[in-house]
Design a protein around this motif. Structure first.
Motif, mmCIF file in Angstrom:
data_model
loop_
_atom_site.group_PDB
_atom_site.id
_atom_site.type_symbol
_atom_site.label_atom_id
_atom_site.label_comp_id
_atom_site.label_asym_id
_atom_site.label_seq_id
_atom_site.Cartn_x
_atom_site.Cartn_y
_atom_site.Cartn_z
ATOM 1 N N TYR A 45 84.899 -14.144 -12.246
ATOM 2 C CA TYR A 45 85.684 -14.482 -10.921
ATOM 3 C C TYR A 45 86.084 -12.820 -9.920
ATOM 4 C CZ TYR A 45 89.934 -14.613 -8.466
ATOM 5 O OH TYR A 45 90.548 -14.069 -6.625
ATOM 6 N N LEU A 46 86.238 -12.706 -10.798
ATOM 7 C CA LEU A 46 86.901 -10.739 -10.832
ATOM 8 C C LEU A 46 85.258 -9.756 -10.568
ATOM 9 C CD1 LEU A 46 89.351 -9.943 -12.980
ATOM 10 C CD2 LEU A 46 90.125 -10.410 -10.631
ATOM 11 N N LEU A 47 84.654 -9.962 -11.122
ATOM 12 C CA LEU A 47 83.076 -9.342 -10.920
ATOM 13 C C LEU A 47 82.808 -9.645 -9.187
ATOM 14 C CD1 LEU A 47 80.825 -7.355 -11.622
ATOM 15 C CD2 LEU A 47 79.883 -8.810 -13.027
ATOM 16 N N ALA A 48 83.110 -11.069 -9.607
ATOM 17 C CA ALA A 48 82.434 -11.537 -7.768
ATOM 18 C C ALA A 48 83.623 -10.971 -6.984
ATOM 19 C CB ALA A 48 82.465 -12.923 -8.027
ATOM 20 N N ALA A 49 84.583 -11.118 -7.397
ATOM 21 C CA ALA A 49 85.303 -10.416 -5.884
ATOM 22 C C ALA A 49 84.906 -9.118 -5.656
ATOM 23 C CB ALA A 49 87.199 -10.032 -6.399
ATOM 24 N N GLU A 50 84.779 -8.282 -6.889
ATOM 25 C CA GLU A 50 84.372 -7.011 -6.526
ATOM 26 C C GLU A 50 83.704 -6.728 -5.919
ATOM 27 O OE1 GLU A 50 85.669 -3.415 -7.481
ATOM 28 O OE2 GLU A 50 87.319 -4.565 -7.382
ATOM 29 N N HIS A 51 82.056 -7.694 -6.156
ATOM 30 C CA HIS A 51 81.231 -7.624 -5.950
ATOM 31 C C HIS A 51 81.121 -8.162 -3.908
ATOM 32 C CE1 HIS A 51 78.767 -8.227 -9.391
ATOM 33 N NE2 HIS A 51 78.345 -6.747 -8.920
ATOM 34 N N MET A 52 82.063 -8.147 -4.099
ATOM 35 C CA MET A 52 82.335 -9.071 -2.104
ATOM 36 C C MET A 52 82.548 -8.027 -1.483
ATOM 37 S SD MET A 52 82.022 -11.734 -0.247
ATOM 38 C CE MET A 52 81.280 -11.383 0.648
ATOM 39 N N GLN A 53 83.608 -7.678 -2.237
ATOM 40 C CA GLN A 53 84.704 -6.325 -1.824
ATOM 41 C C GLN A 53 83.634 -4.505 -1.270
ATOM 42 O OE1 GLN A 53 87.907 -6.079 -1.089
ATOM 43 N NE2 GLN A 53 88.434 -4.318 -0.558
ATOM 44 N N LEU A 54 81.937 -4.729 -1.811
ATOM 45 C CA LEU A 54 80.963 -4.581 -2.032
ATOM 46 C C LEU A 54 80.289 -4.454 -1.128
ATOM 47 C CD1 LEU A 54 80.507 -2.609 -5.893
ATOM 48 C CD2 LEU A 54 81.722 -1.208 -3.807
ATOM 49 N N MET A 56 77.903 -6.956 -1.315
ATOM 50 C CA MET A 56 77.370 -7.478 -2.112
ATOM 51 C C MET A 56 77.516 -9.317 -2.211
ATOM 52 S SD MET A 56 76.447 -4.990 -4.777
ATOM 53 C CE MET A 56 75.285 -5.614 -5.120
ATOM 54 N N VAL A 57 77.661 -9.340 -0.851
ATOM 55 C CA VAL A 57 77.539 -11.489 -1.126
ATOM 56 C C VAL A 57 76.933 -12.214 -2.074
ATOM 57 C CG1 VAL A 57 77.805 -13.116 0.926
ATOM 58 C CG2 VAL A 57 77.959 -10.819 1.849
ATOM 59 N N ASP A 58 75.631 -12.007 -1.724
ATOM 60 C CA ASP A 58 74.903 -12.511 -2.689
ATOM 61 C C ASP A 58 75.410 -13.259 -4.325
ATOM 62 O OD1 ASP A 58 73.150 -13.734 -0.864
ATOM 63 O OD2 ASP A 58 71.905 -12.649 -1.169
ATOM 64 N N ARG A 59 75.246 -11.701 -4.424
ATOM 65 C CA ARG A 59 75.884 -11.350 -5.781
ATOM 66 C C ARG A 59 77.492 -11.996 -6.415
ATOM 67 N NH1 ARG A 59 74.492 -5.342 -8.468
ATOM 68 N NH2 ARG A 59 71.691 -6.112 -8.255
ATOM 69 N N ALA A 60 78.589 -12.146 -5.082
ATOM 70 C CA ALA A 60 79.435 -12.067 -5.375
ATOM 71 C C ALA A 60 79.371 -13.968 -4.888
ATOM 72 C CB ALA A 60 80.534 -11.954 -3.567
ATOM 73 N N GLU A 61 78.526 -14.380 -4.485
ATOM 74 C CA GLU A 61 79.003 -16.051 -4.665
ATOM 75 C C GLU A 61 78.198 -17.073 -5.960
ATOM 76 O OE1 GLU A 61 75.708 -19.495 -2.321
ATOM 77 O OE2 GLU A 61 75.606 -17.287 -1.456
ATOM 78 N N GLU A 62 77.078 -15.966 -6.413
ATOM 79 C CA GLU A 62 76.604 -16.439 -7.474
ATOM 80 C C GLU A 62 78.207 -15.787 -9.007
ATOM 81 O OE1 GLU A 62 73.951 -13.903 -10.588
ATOM 82 O OE2 GLU A 62 72.902 -15.091 -8.902
ATOM 83 N N GLY A 63 78.362 -15.286 -8.454
ATOM 84 C CA GLY A 63 80.034 -14.727 -9.218
ATOM 85 C C GLY A 63 80.627 -15.813 -9.311
ATOM 86 N N PHE A 64 80.654 -16.550 -8.191
ATOM 87 C CA PHE A 64 82.210 -17.517 -7.486
ATOM 88 C C PHE A 64 81.915 -18.582 -8.293
ATOM 89 C CE2 PHE A 64 83.758 -14.707 -4.342
ATOM 90 C CZ PHE A 64 85.323 -14.077 -5.561
ATOM 91 N N ALA A 65 80.736 -19.322 -8.069
ATOM 92 C CA ALA A 65 79.422 -20.185 -8.122
ATOM 93 C C ALA A 65 80.078 -20.383 -10.320
ATOM 94 C CB ALA A 65 78.217 -20.459 -7.637
ATOM 95 N N ARG A 66 79.168 -19.295 -10.697
ATOM 96 C CA ARG A 66 79.764 -19.084 -12.254
ATOM 97 C C ARG A 66 81.386 -19.044 -12.587
ATOM 98 N NH1 ARG A 66 77.418 -20.422 -16.653
ATOM 99 N NH2 ARG A 66 78.093 -18.763 -18.481
#
Length: 188
Positions: A45-54, A56-66
């Protein structure tokens, strides 16, 4: 350098880096955490939030989904995944992701916010306004989220002649993910 840190220490160090807005350090620490413990939903979750902050929408989506797959009852991860789908323009997926949150006990801000976003998907501006107002009247556990919902509500309440969403709503929803990491800057 971090091999001596256990999961709790990695998480604490990552949260500290996030709070200091040291994105690269936070991402590095969180990657170590999820590589070491791939079933750590809060780490994903936190990694996805950081990806979103950067941005990196696709990585954020993957992380939130995970995170949601690992912990279906992790409400803020589910909310942010639904919000991300809404921003991406996938209303059906946003709605199905947010629906379980709408069933949280009444008087829960997150339940009302989810109902508001679902109403937006359904082009029900009055329903969205009512749900957001209800959510904002509740006790707020996540102040940055409340701020985002206040801005969204202000845009929704701007009158339009044809009853469509005001032009600023899209901007508000597009900007909302910029605040996603702020939602997780507390202990799990």
């Amino acid at each position: 350098m971090y091999e001596n840190l256990d999961d709790a220490e990695l998480l604490r160090a990552a949260l500290d880096a996030m709070n200091r807005e040291h994105n690269a350090d936070a991402v590095s620490l969180l990657k170590i955490l999820v590589d070491r413990n791939p079933v750590h939903p809060y780490g994903h979750y936190l990694l996805a939030a950081e990806h979103m902050q950067l941005g990196m929408v696709d990585r954020a989506e993957e992380g939130f989904a995970r995170a949601v797959a690992l912990a279906p009852d992790f409400p803020i991860a589910r909310f942010q995944l639904g919000q991300l789908y809404l921003v991406k323009g996938d209303g059906a997926l946003a709605k199905s992701t947010l629906a379980p949150l709408a069933d949280l006990p009444s008087g829960t801000a997150l339940a009302s916010y989810a109902k508001g976003l679902i109403a937006m998907v359904d082009d029900d501006v009055s329903g969205a306004v009512e749900a957001l107002q209800t959510g904002l009247a509740c006790e707020q556990e996540i102040l940055p989220l409340a701020g985002d919902m206040q801005r969204l509500l202000a845009n929704l309440m701007a009158p339009t002649e044809d009853g469509a969403f005001p032009a600023g709503v899209e901007t508000t929803m597009s900007a909302a993910p910029l605040y996603l990491s702020a939602y997780g800057k507390t202990d799990p």
